[in-house]
Design a protein around this motif. Structure first.
Motif, short mmCIF file in Angstrom:
data_model
loop_
_atom_site.label_atom_id
_atom_site.label_comp_id
_atom_site.label_asym_id
_atom_site.label_seq_id
_atom_site.Cartn_x
_atom_site.Cartn_y
_atom_site.Cartn_z
N GLY A 150 0.84 -1.30 0.01
CA GLY A 150 -0.02 -0.10 -0.04
C GLY A 150 0.88 1.36 -0.07
N THR A 151 1.90 1.07 0.67
CA THR A 151 3.07 2.37 0.82
C THR A 151 3.42 2.54 -0.73
N LYS B 217 -5.60 -6.79 6.35
CA LYS B 217 -6.39 -5.47 5.60
C LYS B 217 -7.79 -6.18 5.20
N SER C 117 -4.02 -1.47 0.05
CA SER C 117 -3.06 -2.14 0.66
C SER C 117 -3.49 -3.81 0.62
N GLN D 253 -7.28 0.76 3.95
CA GLN D 253 -8.41 0.13 5.01
C GLN D 253 -9.64 -0.12 4.58
N ASP E 65 -6.25 7.10 -0.24
CA ASP E 65 -5.67 6.19 0.49
C ASP E 65 -6.58 5.41 1.07
#
Ligand SMILES: Cc1ncc(COP(=O)(O)O)c(C=O)c1O
Length: 366
Positions: A58-59, A184, A179, A158, A155
């Motif tokens: 995810g980053t 998750k 992510s 989640q 983003d």
């Protein structure tokens, strides 16, 4: 009791997961094997996005999105300080400056009504975080972005699977970044992530950036990163995807059950969920308005694992303090002192959930 029960999920899916992994071991294409294209098609169809680009985490999805929109040194990106560090970290790593805008006290998502006042000639993008599994007010944010010619990168680490006004999280703006970290809503068995967009040129840019900026083998058209998803992780996701819809249903049932069971308790507030969207409860998080740390310690003594997402807003973290005044974003500061995440996964049993509700009710100060 587990905070996130991944063992029960594996037990339920063992034959499918083992077969998918074995297939990769048999064909041996560990990097960019056929499972990558297969999961990208399946996830694009699931979200309703034109393009899905799987990435290493995810980053990495956030970083690649920022690079794809051509973020330049000194460009500003408006985001929430009440998030995991990766959100602001990637803005800084890409050369940008995070501009923190406070959250709504009841949803903990960025307050869209405060964003426009922070737009400057340097603003390049808005990066809302769909915290705990509920989308930020994406249409309001998109409208501000359209007025000022900005990109919007959700983003959605989640919130994969969440709905907003009949559309899926990640398919709501310029880019959606998610992510597949194991805990998750849709998790793989290591690091993984994905980007979603309807824009052909941005999708192509993201695909190139993911492989060191290559537009063809050893033709480096732009600066990129080593950001591919492993074929083995794509195989795990393919095995998990058929169960995902029923897992989302289960998350909705468990979320509603927690909210009902905890309603009206003194010293506790549940998360508000707006009527035009749902929450997939990436975390089931409540606000303990008095003595949160003592309540958390009492739950630990009762064998109930909990977590604090997040104990400090980013503008109070040493690495980010320079980007905001300490007394800005008071709702984020208040939330960081009150939030407590309870055990949650699609495989949480109702008996275990009842134990959590009873222990929390008992632990709250009278
Ligand atoms: C809001 C948010 N953004 C970004 C990330 C980073 O995702 P990953 O751990 O896959 O790099 C996370 C993961 O916890 C997250 O919660």
């Amino acid at each position: 009791m587990q905070f996130t029960d991944l063992k029960a999920q594996y037990a339920a899916l063992k034959p499918a997961i083992d077969a998918r992994i074995q297939r990769v071991l048999d064909h041996g294409q560990y990097i960019m094997g056929p499972e990558i294209g297969e999961i990208e098609s399946a996830l694009a169809a699931f979200t309703g996005s034109k393009h899905c680009i799987t990435v290493a985490s995810g980053t990495e999805a956030l970083l690649i999105a920022l690079m794809a929109i051509d973020l330049r040194a000194g460009d500003e990106v408006i985001t929430s300080p009440f998030t995991f560090a990766a959100t602001a970290e990637m803005i800084v790593l890409a050369g940008g400056k995070p501009v923190f805008v406070d959250i709504e006290a009841d949803t903990a998502n960025i307050d869209a009504t405060l964003i426009e006042a922070s737009v400057t000639p340097r603003t390049k993008a808005i990066m809302p975080v769909s915290l705990y599994g509920q989308c930020a007010d994406m249409d309001a944010i998109n409208a501000i972005a359209a007025r000022h010619g900005l990109a919007v990168i959700e983003d959605a680490a989640q919130s994969f699977g969440a709905s907003y006004r009949g559309r899926r999280s990640t398919a709501l703006s310029t880019f959606g970044a998610t992510s597949f970290f194991p805990s998750k809503p849709l998790g793989c068995y290591g690091d993984g992530g994905a980007l979603f967009t309807d824009d052909d040129a941005l999708a192509q840019a993201a695909r190139e950036i993911r492989v060191h900026g290559q537009s063809a083998r050893y033709r480096h058209t732009r600066i990129g990163v080593g950001g591919r998803l492993d074929t083995l992780q794509a195989a795990v996701l393919l095995a998990k995807l058929p169960r995902f819809e029923s897992e989302l249903q289960r998350r909705h049932v468990l979320g509603a059950r927690y909210t009902r069971g905890l309603q009206g308790l003194p010293g506790l507030r549940t998360l508000a969920v707006r009527p035009d969207r749902d929450c997939v409860w990436g975390q089931y998080t409540v606000f303990v308005t008095r003595d949160r740390d003592a309540v958390q310690a009492a739950l630990k003594d009762s064998g109930i694992p909990t977590a604090v997402h997040y104990p400090l807003p980013l503008h109070h973290q040493p690495a980010y303090a320079a980007h905001c005044c300490a007394d800005c974003c008071p709702a984020s500061v208040a939330a960081s002192r009150q939030v407590l995440s309870l055990p949650m996964s699609a495989d949480l049993t109702e008996d275990d959930q009842d134990r959590v509700i009873a222990a929390l009710t008992e632990a709250l100060p009278r």
